[in-house]
Motif scaffolding. Sequence first.
Motif, short mmCIF file in Angstrom:
data_model
loop_
_atom_site.label_atom_id
_atom_site.label_comp_id
_atom_site.label_asym_id
_atom_site.label_seq_id
_atom_site.Cartn_x
_atom_site.Cartn_y
_atom_site.Cartn_z
N ASP A 14 0.86 -1.18 0.00
CA ASP A 14 0.00 0.00 0.00
C ASP A 14 0.91 1.23 0.00
OD1 ASP A 14 -1.53 2.26 0.75
OD2 ASP A 14 -2.94 1.01 1.86
N GLU A 15 1.05 1.83 -1.19
CA GLU A 15 1.99 2.94 -1.35
C GLU A 15 1.68 4.11 -0.42
OE1 GLU A 15 3.94 5.79 -4.81
OE2 GLU A 15 2.35 4.39 -5.34
N ASP A 16 0.40 4.45 -0.27
CA ASP A 16 0.03 5.58 0.59
C ASP A 16 0.43 5.30 2.04
OD1 ASP A 16 -1.02 6.99 -1.56
OD2 ASP A 16 -3.07 6.30 -1.20
N LEU A 17 0.13 4.11 2.52
CA LEU A 17 0.49 3.74 3.89
C LEU A 17 2.01 3.72 4.06
CD1 LEU A 17 -0.30 2.81 6.73
CD2 LEU A 17 -0.24 0.47 5.85
N SER A 22 6.73 6.06 6.38
CA SER A 22 8.09 6.52 6.10
C SER A 22 8.27 7.99 6.46
CB SER A 22 8.44 6.30 4.62
OG SER A 22 8.45 4.94 4.33
N SER A 23 7.28 8.79 6.13
CA SER A 23 7.34 10.22 6.43
C SER A 23 7.40 10.47 7.94
CB SER A 23 6.12 10.92 5.82
OG SER A 23 6.12 12.29 6.15
N VAL A 24 6.54 9.78 8.69
CA VAL A 24 6.52 9.94 10.15
C VAL A 24 7.87 9.53 10.74
CG1 VAL A 24 5.53 8.96 12.26
CG2 VAL A 24 4.03 9.74 10.43
N LEU A 25 8.39 8.39 10.29
CA LEU A 25 9.67 7.91 10.82
C LEU A 25 10.82 8.84 10.44
CD1 LEU A 25 9.24 4.08 10.24
CD2 LEU A 25 9.20 5.28 12.44
N SER A 26 10.79 9.35 9.23
CA SER A 26 11.82 10.31 8.80
C SER A 26 11.79 11.57 9.66
CB SER A 26 11.62 10.70 7.33
OG SER A 26 11.90 9.62 6.50
N GLU A 27 10.59 12.05 9.96
CA GLU A 27 10.46 13.24 10.81
C GLU A 27 11.00 12.99 12.21
OE1 GLU A 27 6.40 14.60 10.74
OE2 GLU A 27 6.45 14.91 8.57
N GLU A 28 10.98 11.73 12.64
CA GLU A 28 11.50 11.35 13.95
C GLU A 28 13.01 11.08 13.92
OE1 GLU A 28 9.89 11.27 16.99
OE2 GLU A 28 8.30 12.28 15.88
#
Length: 132
Positions: A14-17, A22-28
């Motif tokens: 699921d590309e969106d998920l 990935s975005s959340v983890l990158s921000e962290e």
Amino acid sequence: MLEPNRCVLVVDDDEDLRQAVSSVLSEEGYQVLEAANGAEALSRLHSGPIPDVILLDLMMPVMNGAQFRIAQTSDPSLAEVPVVVMTAAGARAEEPIEAIRPTRVLHKPVGLMPLLDTVEEVASRRRNGGTK
């Protein structure tokens, strides 16, 4: 406090998920690798870097999560990388999930804090010499 260069491989068709996680983890502060299926994940693992934790969906085309785990655990260079299964499967799927010996299981939809707490805990254990 997050250690530098913590790495997570997110494996989900699921590309969106996948991109949201990935975005959340990158921000962290995590380095994040992505794969759309198990075969792509194995290719990423063999080309490096080896992640501190793998977030793995079970139901994917090409190579599903269970097939990926068989290949991963058969490879001595990858076998010890902890896997957190993220699944929408209900309670009836618990037995097959346990058969692939994940470090943790998160049920979709996964809340932000449970996701971050689990990734941090599992990655910290990996960094500190433990795999489970």
